[in-house]
Scaffold this active site. Sequence first.
Site, short mmCIF file in Angstrom:
data_model
loop_
_atom_site.label_atom_id
_atom_site.label_comp_id
_atom_site.label_asym_id
_atom_site.label_seq_id
_atom_site.Cartn_x
_atom_site.Cartn_y
_atom_site.Cartn_z
N ASP A 284 -93.50 76.74 64.74
CA ASP A 284 -94.48 77.84 64.65
C ASP A 284 -93.66 79.01 63.66
O ASP A 284 -92.74 79.36 63.48
CB ASP A 284 -94.35 78.57 65.86
CG ASP A 284 -95.46 79.71 66.10
OD1 ASP A 284 -96.57 79.48 65.99
OD2 ASP A 284 -95.13 80.90 66.36
N GLU A 326 -96.65 75.03 60.72
CA GLU A 326 -97.40 75.95 60.82
C GLU A 326 -97.15 77.22 59.83
O GLU A 326 -96.67 78.14 60.21
CB GLU A 326 -97.63 76.45 62.34
CG GLU A 326 -98.91 77.12 62.59
CD GLU A 326 -98.87 79.05 62.81
OE1 GLU A 326 -100.07 79.42 62.69
OE2 GLU A 326 -97.76 79.25 62.68
C1 GLC Z 1 -98.41 81.47 65.37
C2 GLC Z 1 -99.36 81.19 66.56
C3 GLC Z 1 -100.01 82.24 66.91
C4 GLC Z 1 -98.88 83.52 67.53
C5 GLC Z 1 -97.92 83.67 66.05
C6 GLC Z 1 -96.78 84.22 66.71
O1 GLC Z 1 -99.22 81.90 64.30
O2 GLC Z 1 -100.19 80.25 66.12
O3 GLC Z 1 -100.74 82.15 68.04
O4 GLC Z 1 -99.51 84.69 67.77
O5 GLC Z 1 -97.49 82.39 65.82
O6 GLC Z 1 -96.14 83.56 67.50
C1 GLC Z 2 -99.75 83.35 61.67
C2 GLC Z 2 -100.34 83.61 60.17
C3 GLC Z 2 -101.45 84.38 60.50
C4 GLC Z 2 -102.30 84.36 61.78
C5 GLC Z 2 -101.14 84.84 63.08
C6 GLC Z 2 -101.36 84.52 64.35
O1 GLC Z 2 -98.39 82.63 61.55
O2 GLC Z 2 -99.36 84.04 59.48
O3 GLC Z 2 -102.26 84.48 59.48
O4 GLC Z 2 -103.22 85.30 62.01
O5 GLC Z 2 -99.75 84.31 62.67
O6 GLC Z 2 -102.92 84.81 64.64
#
Ligand code: GLC
Ligand code: GLC
Length: 650
Positions: A284, A326
Amino acid sequence: MYEQASHSLLNEILVDLKPEIGNMRLRHFYTRLGANFYAIHSLFHLLYGGRPDFKEQMVSLVETLALRYIERSPPLRRSDLARGKDYNWFLNQKWIGMALYCDRFADDLKGLRTKLPYLQDLGINMLHIMPILDCPPDNSDGGYAVRDFKRIDPRFGTTEDIEALAATLKKRDMLLVLDVVVNHTSNEHEWAQRARQGDQKFQDYYFVFDDRETPDIYEETMPEIFPVTAPGNFTWDEEMGKWVMTVFNNYQWDLNYRNPAVLIEMIDIILFWANQGADILRLDAVAFLWKKMGSVCQNEREAHLLLQLMKDCCQVTAPGVLFIAEAIVSPGEIAKYFGEDAINAKECEIAYNATFMALLWDAVATKNARLLKQGIKNLPVKLERATWLNYVRCHDDIGLGFDDRDVQLAGYDPVQHRRFLIDYFTGRFPDSPARGMPFGENPKTGDARISGSLASLVGLESALASQDEEAIAAAIKTILLLHGMILSFGGIPLLYYGDAVGTLNCLEYLADPSKAADNRWMNRSTFNWSKAEKRHQTGTVEQRIFSALKKMIALRKEVTAFADFDNRQLLMVDNPNLLVFSRCDPQNARNRVLVVGNFSAEAQTLPGDALRQHGFFLQESMKNLCSGERIVLEGDAIAVPALSCYWLAD
Ligand code: GLC
Ligand code: GLC
């Protein structure tokens, strides 16, 4: 590679290893350690070479790898060896993923086992269970604020349940994907608690400051991720009497990877979940791993070095396990998470194709493929043995992360165009059928992202409300068109759990104070099983979507040209409403498919000339794989119905 300094260090480490490790039968482990040690040592040295405890840390890392190897079960070790032989296994077109919440789709992990037939009915064979680890009940960020990295939240079940699920999935030839939240912990994690109590060792796990001086310098260049719900990147902790870096929510403390102990802990956690039977780990928020004053603190070179290290270490202990990056960042940056200075992926084998996702949404709003084509043309060339995760919707917001130059080349003004897209998807634009909401609107920058379920964003919600059959049909067609694209583009398609039955926005989250301010929850509804049952009833919306998707999924699995060997060619046809690309089986050039997507609300024509130039339609007709019927050139062109997709083969 043999290099004297690293070789002699390896010998020293092997001598120093705890006797119980040294004596175990670790043939495969030592072979892989030998093969990867030069890279591991060099990377570790680049990051931590200046520290007086460098060697101790190196020993601790190798011990972690060995201990987790000893624990790795015989079936998983066998699977590592098998995947080592068939190393392109994940590029095959047979994989179809779905992301879902364990508790929202089934009650818990045991319940999830009973729902596998539904997934298999649709053709899903890669299951991403959204985070299931222990989190504080309120401040959980949907599971991404982890309080204990090795404990499953008792609401979902136990470690035995996940092992049992992994074993069941294996029997069904399905893959298990689990999250590892590498960038931060919950403020209730034991490390954070100890830091709060003043323990220096654990304060060094985070970015902790006595006053605002350093935080203020960071803030000059760091953007805000959640500007509405969690403005700023630092939070004052009353108990500790200090500031702590919190890039996401104020209860998510960013880990400090300048401390090698943090990296070793995280590698241990990665290998722990690999040993529970995960086939793939979703890492993540990887773009955020390294913070540097004076920068945006995303996509830093060291973040890549850390990922390379994680990969090399996993390669030693659990080589069959893949990583998903991600990294929802700009098109030019995403592909770097496959690894930069390599031919084969050396960081993550799989990455979210956030660019393609955003471009598809652009085509939905504009009803043409101008920017979509432009963006695909400029997608960075990816490495061999690396593949995209292609998706339409996920649990997060949609960010309009296109390249501004592409927006201009498509004939739009970037600022105005983004505004149009936000207005369109939030239903503010005149006659827009979309029912989304703006997410993270930042008045300082004018930025915003979009929340909402697939069905509501493509107009199904408004069409059902007005009982407009034509509009309902258009929304269903759009859902199928978008899936037709992610199923054929090249990469692993990842569906989102409610989308195959047309799940609309769900506003229940508004009644929960811990969720109400975060409208990403409108697309995280409890799966409605009685609605899903309607997929068996001819003519229902659910049946129209589900049965068509099921058919396309089954078809994709048969089409070898859809495997991902960088075998896609974009055809630049004049008609701006059409996206046209070919896919070709590298083993057998005669197996090829022409994919045509029409994003316009009107039927479009595609000239025969353009097709013949690329060797298609030489026989005057081609088979549309989706319907089985033959398409014939009419007046030397093919007619493509509104909002539809063709997969054409000779
Ligand atoms: C990733 C997840 C998102 C979360 C963020 C912080 O982007 O998909 O749901 O808020 O990380 O952990
Ligand atoms: C993700 C992305 C951002 C996204 C968020 C979760 O890691 O960087 O664009 O909106 O975290 O919502």
